[in-house]
Design a protein around this motif. Structure first.
Motif, mmCIF file in Angstrom:
data_model
loop_
_atom_site.group_PDB
_atom_site.id
_atom_site.type_symbol
_atom_site.label_atom_id
_atom_site.label_comp_id
_atom_site.label_asym_id
_atom_site.label_seq_id
_atom_site.Cartn_x
_atom_site.Cartn_y
_atom_site.Cartn_z
ATOM 1 N N MET A 138 49.378 39.619 37.056
ATOM 2 C CA MET A 138 49.927 40.960 37.280
ATOM 3 C C MET A 138 50.324 41.142 38.729
ATOM 4 N N LEU A 194 49.112 53.763 30.676
ATOM 5 C CA LEU A 194 49.125 52.344 30.352
ATOM 6 C C LEU A 194 48.000 51.603 31.053
ATOM 7 N N ALA A 195 47.661 52.061 32.254
ATOM 8 C CA ALA A 195 46.748 51.271 33.076
ATOM 9 C C ALA A 195 45.288 51.489 32.714
ATOM 10 N N SER A 216 39.668 47.379 29.561
ATOM 11 C CA SER A 216 39.353 46.152 28.832
ATOM 12 C C SER A 216 39.155 44.989 29.795
ATOM 13 N N LEU A 217 39.887 44.977 30.894
ATOM 14 C CA LEU A 217 39.714 43.882 31.846
ATOM 15 C C LEU A 217 38.358 43.962 32.532
ATOM 16 N N LEU A 277 52.868 49.555 38.098
ATOM 17 C CA LEU A 277 51.798 49.285 37.153
ATOM 18 C C LEU A 277 50.802 48.236 37.660
ATOM 19 N N PRO A 278 51.254 47.120 38.246
ATOM 20 C CA PRO A 278 50.276 46.129 38.704
ATOM 21 C C PRO A 278 49.286 46.695 39.714
ATOM 22 N N LEU A 330 44.747 39.072 35.903
ATOM 23 C CA LEU A 330 44.896 39.949 37.059
ATOM 24 C C LEU A 330 45.839 39.346 38.088
ATOM 25 N N LEU A 368 57.037 50.567 35.881
ATOM 26 C CA LEU A 368 56.866 49.128 35.842
ATOM 27 C C LEU A 368 56.576 48.563 37.221
ATOM 28 N N LEU A 369 57.246 49.125 38.226
ATOM 29 C CA LEU A 369 57.054 48.619 39.578
ATOM 30 C C LEU A 369 55.618 48.786 40.036
ATOM 31 N N ILE A 377 46.814 48.947 37.884
ATOM 32 C CA ILE A 377 45.769 48.249 37.137
ATOM 33 C C ILE A 377 44.759 47.620 38.095
ATOM 34 N N TRP A 378 45.265 47.040 39.168
ATOM 35 C CA TRP A 378 44.359 46.416 40.137
ATOM 36 C C TRP A 378 43.366 47.397 40.707
ATOM 37 N N ALA A 405 44.154 49.204 29.966
ATOM 38 C CA ALA A 405 44.209 47.820 30.436
ATOM 39 C C ALA A 405 43.072 47.512 31.394
#
Lengths: 348, 274
Positions: free
Chosen positions: A169, A89-90, A96-97, A224-225, A166, A221-222, A228-229, A93
């Motif tokens: 998130m 998932l990341a 694109s970010l 993921l932020p 960001l 879910l926990l 992505i960061w 994301a």
């Protein structure tokens, strides 16, 4: 003269440094020692570890009594699957970010207007619920009311510029688990609770309580932020020109992502995964609340030893040592990269 | 961007539901009594004697642990920045506690170190002629929990401050020495300003995590004496089975954490643009 002084300084520093290092590490060392004692030696006063015989029996007994391997398998499964899922998932994301940043919010409405919309939606829900006597028996009514609040909030997120997305998130990571515990608990535990009787499907068949998949989803879910960061900050360091060159040469999106971007960011991806593994492995709040037998990970297993009727310290130590060793090794190897993830990129 | 969709689901749906339950009278043990509860959940939650105690506990825990870890972390980082033999190994030893799972460290501290009869501290006290060793978890539960949490988070502060310290210019160091700055001056005027930013980050992030300390309290079973807000929410749900009340408590915790995270978001946001 100066050299002698600096040598003495180093010697003093060595003593202080080692003293503190050993003090910090001592509880772990003490556990390791206790793990190799026999159970009766662990209670013998005064404690000593030089004269007592060393034994491996604790490790065997832990496995025999409580099927230790099952907990290891559960933990490993949760860690690996959630890491893989989060990675899948990341990467898109973060890609694109990082490479197609949005400078300005795409929605012309201001943040205050959105806040008003969301408050209005909540107010509407409030009225409908009040009229209904605070009972949601129909699946569609419940779902519709939920969406009435969630959809504006989601649109708001979608229309943020890149830094805004960001930060949002990041903010999800800051919500205290206590705030989400109740609904998650009720969603997971469907036996005769609120979410069982919504008409169209009998959700009781999909009880997520104490299931591996529920834990995997939750862990994904926990983390993921953070995922992505960290990926975002690593992708940022790759020049866009390289990706553009690949695109010019006719690379498909798939190739661009997997043949160009991922290999270049591999060190970053690996250290992100390591951080995620450490966090998931040690996670305690949700595992203590949502599992008890089938899907219980190691942190739950260890907590079982707090029960007063079974004070098996040597066994507790043995189980603890087995539970922390892999993560300790991973942590030691990746300490440099961890700083970045642990501060959300604020300190490199 | 599927991630955004998934994350929005994660972020908003539970919160909306918590909000809903908070206004509901909904007790798993009392299925007859349902319906609209108005603000009474909040009223009883605030009136609960545990609320004030746990709120104070939470604040004491957060402030105490943060002061300890930041002061200790600066000290450790300065120490590890010096040259000495075996520095690499000492660094590994120092940061190790951070990787220990909370359930393990709480049980190890409770049973092997701080136990009033068999623990290590009891042993030491007896060595010095004390016949009644101090019962840490019985007499000072909050302090004991704080000690465990501080032990876990000290390496975090040290690791991050050390990384920041190592980015300090060598030239600046030399220039300061050339100008004859002594160690104390050097520390106050060069090192500390340099560390100001990482220290802020450490404080903010630790606050978020320590507000939510749960496993340490649950596993050492001192929740009745040293529980924090997170624990109170848990016990409302698990012991009293009162969903509405627990949801109200959850909302209070969310509001508290939001105050801190708003600060952190602003801080990191500034950093993002720079």
């Amino acid at each position: 003269m100066a050299r002698a002084q600096s040598n003495r300084r180093i010697a003093v520093m060595t003593i202080i440094g080692w003293t503190i290092g050993i003090l910090m590490f001592f509880p772990i060392f003490w556990t390791a020692v206790a793990a190799f004692k026999t159970e009766s030696d662990a209670y013998t006063l005064p404690q000593n570890f030089l004269t007592t015989p060393w034994t491996l029996e604790n490790f065997a007994i832990v496995q025999e009594r409580s099927d230790y391997v099952r907990y290891v398998v559960n933990t490993t499964l949760i860690v690996v699957l959630s890491t893989a899922l989060a990675l899948a998932l990341a990467v898109p994301a973060a890609w694109s970010l990082a490479f197609t940043p949005v400078e300005k919010p795409t929605s012309r409405l201001s943040g205050r207007a959105w806040l008003a919309i969301m408050l209005g939606a909540s107010g509407a829900c409030f009225i409908v619920l009040y009229v209904n006597g605070w009972k949601v028996s129909n699946f569609f009514v419940g779902f519709g009311l939920l969406m009435l609040v969630v959809i504006p909030a989601t649109i708001w997120v979608w229309t943020r510029n890149t830094p805004g997305t960001l930060l949002w998130m990041l903010s999800t990571k800051m919500m205290p688990p206590a705030g989400a515990l109740i609904p998650i608990y009720l969603i997971f535990n469907r036996n005769g609770l609120v979410f069982a009787d919504w008409g169209i499907v009998d959700l009781r068949e999909f009880n997520l309580m104490d299931s591996l998949w529920g834990m995997v989803l939750l862990m994904t879910l926990l983390n993921l932020p953070i995922f992505i960061w960290m990926l975002f900050s690593y992708f940022k360091e790759i020049p866009v020109a390289i990706l553009e060159a690949a695109r010019m040469d006719g690379a498909s999106l798939w190739n661009e992502l997997f043949r160009v971007l991922m290999p270049m960011a591999l060190p970053g991806i690996v250290s992100t995964c390591l951080l995620n593994i450490i966090l998931t492995w040690n996670e305690a709040f949700w595992s203590l609340n949502l599992t008890n037998k089938n899907a219980a990970p190691l942190s739950f297993f260890i907590s079982e030893y707090s029960s007063p009727e079974g004070q098996f310290w040597a066994k507790l130590s043995a189980a603890s040592i087995m539970a922390i060793t892999p993560i300790l090794v991973i942590g030691w190897f990746s300490q440099r990269q961890l700083v970045r993830g642990l501060t959300f990129g604020a300190v490199k | 961007m599927p991630s955004v969709l998934v994350l929005s689901g994660w972020a908003f749906i539970p919160l909306a539901l918590t909000f809903y339950f908070a206004f509901l009278s909904y007790n798993l043990q009392d299925p007859e009594n349902t319906g609209w509860a108005g603000l009474s959940n909040f009223y009883y939650f605030f009136k609960d004697p545990f609320f004030v105690k746990d709120l104070i506990n939470t604040i004491v825990l957060v402030v105490g642990v943060i002061v300890t870890t930041v002061v200790g972390g600066v000290f450790l980082a300065l120490l590890l920045d010096q040259k000495f033999w075996g520095r690499g190994i000492v660094r590994l030893l120092v940061i190790a506690p951070f990787f220990i799972m909370p359930t393990v460290s709480s049980l190890v501290w409770k049973n092997l170190i701080m136990h009033p009869v068999f623990g290590l501290t009891a042993e030491i006290q007896r060595f010095f002629g004390e016949h009644q060793p101090f019962d840490w978890f019985g007499r000072a539960p909050l302090f004991s929990v704080g000690l465990i949490v501080a032990w876990q988070w000290l390496p975090y502060a040290a690791l991050i401050l050390l990384t920041a310290l190592q980015s300090l210019d060598e030239e600046q160091k030399d220039a300061a020495q050339m100008d004859g700055a002594n160690a104390v001056n050097y520390f106050w005027h060069i090192v500390l300003p340099h560390l100001a930013r990482p220290i802020t980050v450490v404080i903010l992030i630790e606050t978020i995590f320590i507000l939510n300390v749960f496993a340490e309290i649950k596993v050492t079973s001192v929740g009745g004496f040293a529980g924090n807000l997170t624990y109170l929410v848990f016990s409302q749900l698990n012991d009293a089975n009162d969903v509405g009340m627990a949801a109200a408590g959850g909302l209070v915790a969310v509001v508290l954490a939001n105050i801190v995270s708003a600060l952190l978001v602003r801080f990191v946001g500034k950093n993002l643009e720079a």
